[in-house]
Design a protein around this motif. Structure first.
Motif, mmCIF file in Angstrom:
data_model
loop_
_atom_site.group_PDB
_atom_site.id
_atom_site.type_symbol
_atom_site.label_atom_id
_atom_site.label_comp_id
_atom_site.label_asym_id
_atom_site.label_seq_id
_atom_site.Cartn_x
_atom_site.Cartn_y
_atom_site.Cartn_z
ATOM 1 N N ASP A 1 0.695 -1.102 -0.046
ATOM 2 C CA ASP A 1 -0.075 -0.012 -0.043
ATOM 3 C C ASP A 1 0.778 1.131 0.081
ATOM 4 N N GLU A 2 0.875 2.212 -1.061
ATOM 5 C CA GLU A 2 1.394 3.329 -1.136
ATOM 6 C C GLU A 2 1.280 4.210 0.082
ATOM 7 N N SER A 3 0.241 3.921 1.160
ATOM 8 C CA SER A 3 -0.031 4.969 2.160
ATOM 9 C C SER A 3 1.161 4.842 3.180
ATOM 10 N N ARG A 4 2.004 3.646 2.822
ATOM 11 C CA ARG A 4 3.004 3.464 4.179
ATOM 12 C C ARG A 4 4.214 4.401 3.620
ATOM 13 N N ILE A 5 4.278 5.059 2.510
ATOM 14 C CA ILE A 5 5.273 5.927 2.382
ATOM 15 C C ILE A 5 5.447 7.140 3.137
ATOM 16 N N GLY A 6 6.500 7.353 3.920
ATOM 17 C CA GLY A 6 6.395 8.555 4.974
ATOM 18 C C GLY A 6 6.591 7.899 6.468
ATOM 19 N N GLU A 7 6.159 6.454 6.545
ATOM 20 C CA GLU A 7 6.304 5.794 7.967
ATOM 21 C C GLU A 7 7.624 5.953 8.600
ATOM 22 N N ARG A 8 7.769 6.422 9.527
ATOM 23 C CA ARG A 8 8.886 5.901 10.461
ATOM 24 C C ARG A 8 8.718 4.499 11.028
ATOM 25 N N VAL A 9 9.791 3.883 10.814
ATOM 26 C CA VAL A 9 9.736 2.391 10.997
ATOM 27 C C VAL A 9 11.234 1.753 11.551
ATOM 28 N N ALA A 10 10.885 0.869 12.497
ATOM 29 C CA ALA A 10 12.275 -0.002 12.767
ATOM 30 C C ALA A 10 11.940 -1.111 12.101
ATOM 31 N N VAL A 11 13.228 -1.680 11.884
ATOM 32 C CA VAL A 11 13.548 -2.647 10.886
ATOM 33 C C VAL A 11 13.953 -4.086 11.681
ATOM 34 N N GLU A 12 13.307 -5.036 11.157
ATOM 35 C CA GLU A 12 13.486 -6.383 11.771
ATOM 36 C C GLU A 12 14.393 -6.914 10.549
ATOM 37 N N PRO A 13 15.781 -7.042 10.776
ATOM 38 C CA PRO A 13 16.853 -7.101 9.655
ATOM 39 C C PRO A 13 16.806 -8.560 9.185
ATOM 40 N N GLN A 14 15.704 -9.487 8.913
ATOM 41 C CA GLN A 14 15.594 -10.800 8.381
ATOM 42 C C GLN A 14 14.772 -10.858 7.357
ATOM 43 N N ARG A 15 15.307 -11.710 6.367
ATOM 44 C CA ARG A 15 14.373 -12.176 5.186
ATOM 45 C C ARG A 15 14.469 -13.511 4.979
ATOM 46 N N PRO A 16 13.530 -14.450 5.782
ATOM 47 C CA PRO A 16 13.422 -15.793 5.520
ATOM 48 C C PRO A 16 12.627 -16.133 4.266
ATOM 49 N N CYS A 17 12.660 -17.464 4.107
ATOM 50 C CA CYS A 17 12.224 -17.988 2.647
ATOM 51 C C CYS A 17 10.874 -17.877 3.033
ATOM 52 N N ARG A 18 10.123 -18.177 3.944
ATOM 53 C CA ARG A 18 8.878 -18.353 4.234
ATOM 54 C C ARG A 18 8.149 -19.674 3.674
ATOM 55 N N ARG A 19 9.038 -20.569 3.353
ATOM 56 C CA ARG A 19 8.259 -21.785 2.583
ATOM 57 C C ARG A 19 9.137 -23.003 3.296
ATOM 58 N N CYS A 20 10.135 -23.058 4.030
ATOM 59 C CA CYS A 20 10.717 -24.156 4.495
ATOM 60 C C CYS A 20 10.147 -24.761 6.020
ATOM 61 N N ARG A 21 10.126 -25.810 6.684
ATOM 62 C CA ARG A 21 9.746 -26.131 7.630
ATOM 63 C C ARG A 21 9.992 -25.368 9.036
ATOM 64 N N TYR A 22 11.093 -24.679 8.930
ATOM 65 C CA TYR A 22 11.411 -23.793 9.979
ATOM 66 C C TYR A 22 10.293 -22.461 9.961
ATOM 67 N N CYS A 23 10.303 -21.973 8.850
ATOM 68 C CA CYS A 23 9.341 -20.846 8.486
ATOM 69 C C CYS A 23 7.976 -21.264 8.743
ATOM 70 N N LEU A 24 7.574 -22.466 8.273
ATOM 71 C CA LEU A 24 6.222 -23.023 8.441
ATOM 72 C C LEU A 24 5.959 -23.082 9.671
ATOM 73 N N THR A 25 6.578 -23.551 10.721
ATOM 74 C CA THR A 25 6.397 -23.690 12.247
ATOM 75 C C THR A 25 6.694 -22.763 13.092
ATOM 76 N N GLY A 26 6.996 -21.623 12.674
ATOM 77 C CA GLY A 26 7.088 -20.412 13.462
ATOM 78 C C GLY A 26 8.522 -20.260 13.845
ATOM 79 N N ALA A 27 9.494 -21.139 13.601
ATOM 80 C CA ALA A 27 11.023 -20.862 13.794
ATOM 81 C C ALA A 27 11.832 -20.062 12.793
ATOM 82 N N TYR A 28 11.306 -18.908 12.334
ATOM 83 C CA TYR A 28 11.847 -18.562 10.836
ATOM 84 C C TYR A 28 13.231 -18.100 11.161
#
Length: 334
Positions: free
Chosen positions: A76-103
């Motif tokens: 959503d373009e409405s997010r432009i301008g938001e101040r944010v804190a970054v969680e510096p992770q990019r998990p695959c979201r498909r493996c068994r660790y990601c799918l069971t909450g241990a991303y």
């Protein structure tokens, strides 16, 4: 964009890099505040942390906050301008660790500043949109960046099974140790002992959650006196003393980066049925960290020693171990 690039041990230069472009589900964050972490310094000094080796130019930094300046096609373009804190992770979201909450254990994880993934000591960073957390207007940019080390503390006390009435020992009163003490108090611990040989760091811990501070060179806790132990020092002697302070059935969480191997009193672990937990990053901690940062036990702004621009990062790296330094903040705009 400008970025501070590590070429090898103690070889840090500021160079022009292409500004990254967000993918469909990403946002582009203009970075305003980036904390200098002990792991950054370890990479700077040694060119590696454990099995993570810097073998090509790398941008360090992962404790980040800033402003969203562009979004991907599915955001959503409405997010432009938001101040944010970054969680510096990019998990695959498909493996068994990601799918069971241990991303955090995703074997395909891309983590800012973990080779070969560039980090946040730069003017811009691309972040998954759902890992860019809006922060309240009352929170400073520096505090928003320090939600990352606070998240480590939260993850540690969760693993240590800290609950109301717990007695907790935290070894090491650097930023991670101090924020672990704060998180332990926020989770209901009635006794939080912080151990560090530096008086200045003990003083910081004393006003950030610790109910008692000790100098490990002069004093040790009695055996079987705490329910949980978190090591944020990496020192073999501190780990041994912490395990001995644990009551039978207690939990030790090893967070600090020090010697790659330590001697372990196996009979002590077996006879007391102690639980030893490693900690590697975090899962779903930012909402808790934001709430905690707005309360007194986690006065993040008070931990900031000073702020530098990208050109001052090399000196900050060299000074990070000084007794009077708690946390440097880097402003990549400078």
């Amino acid at each position: 964009m400008r970025a501070a690039v590590l070429l090898g041990p103690r070889r840090l230069v500021v160079r022009e890099r292409p500004t990254p472009r967000p993918g469909p589900y990403d946002v582009l964050v203009r970075l305003i505040a980036v904390g200098l972490c002990g792991s950054d310094v370890h990479f700077y000094e040694h060119g590696r942390v454990g099995d993570l080796v810097v073998d090509e130019p790398l941008v360090l930094g992962h404790e980040a906050a800033g402003e969203i300046v562009a979004v991907g096609s599915a955001v959503d373009e409405s997010r432009i301008g938001e101040r944010v804190a970054v969680e510096p992770q990019r998990p695959c979201r498909r493996c068994r660790y990601c799918l069971t909450g241990a991303y955090n254990l995703c074997r395909s994880m891309e983590f800012c500043s973990a080779p070969p993934v560039d980090g946040a000591f730069a003017e811009y960073l691309v972040v998954p949109a759902d890992f860019a957390y809006p922060v309240p207007g009352t929170m400073s940019d520096a505090a928003a960046a320090l939600l990352e080390p606070l998240s480590v503390g939260i993850a540690a006390v969760r693993k240590a099974r800290v609950r109301p009435g717990s007695a907790v020992l935290v070894a090491g009163a650097g930023p991670i140790g101090v924020l672990t003490a704060a998180a332990a108090r926020a989770h209901g611990a009635s006794v939080v002992v912080a151990s560090d040989p530096l008086a200045a760091r003990r003083a910081v811990a004393a006003v950030h959650g610790a109910t008692r501070v000790i100098d490990p060179l002069e004093q040790r806790l009695e055996e079987e006196s705490v329910d949980a132990f978190v090591d944020a020092s990496g020192a073999p002697a501190a780990i041994d003393a912490g395990l001995r302070a644990l009551r039978a059935g207690g939990t030790a969480v090893l967070v600090g980066m020090g010697s790659p191997r330590v001697d372990l009193d196996l009979f002590l672990v077996q006879s007391r049925e102690l639980r030893l937990e490693g900690l590697f990053r975090y899962v779903d901690t930012w909402p808790t960290a934001i709430a905690l940062a707005e309360s007194d036990p986690a006065d993040l702004d008070a931990l900031v020693t000073g702020s530098v621009g990208l050109d001052g990062l090399d000196e900050a790296m060299r000074r990070n171990g000084d007794a009077d330094v708690v946390k440097f903040i880097v402003d990549p705009r400078r």
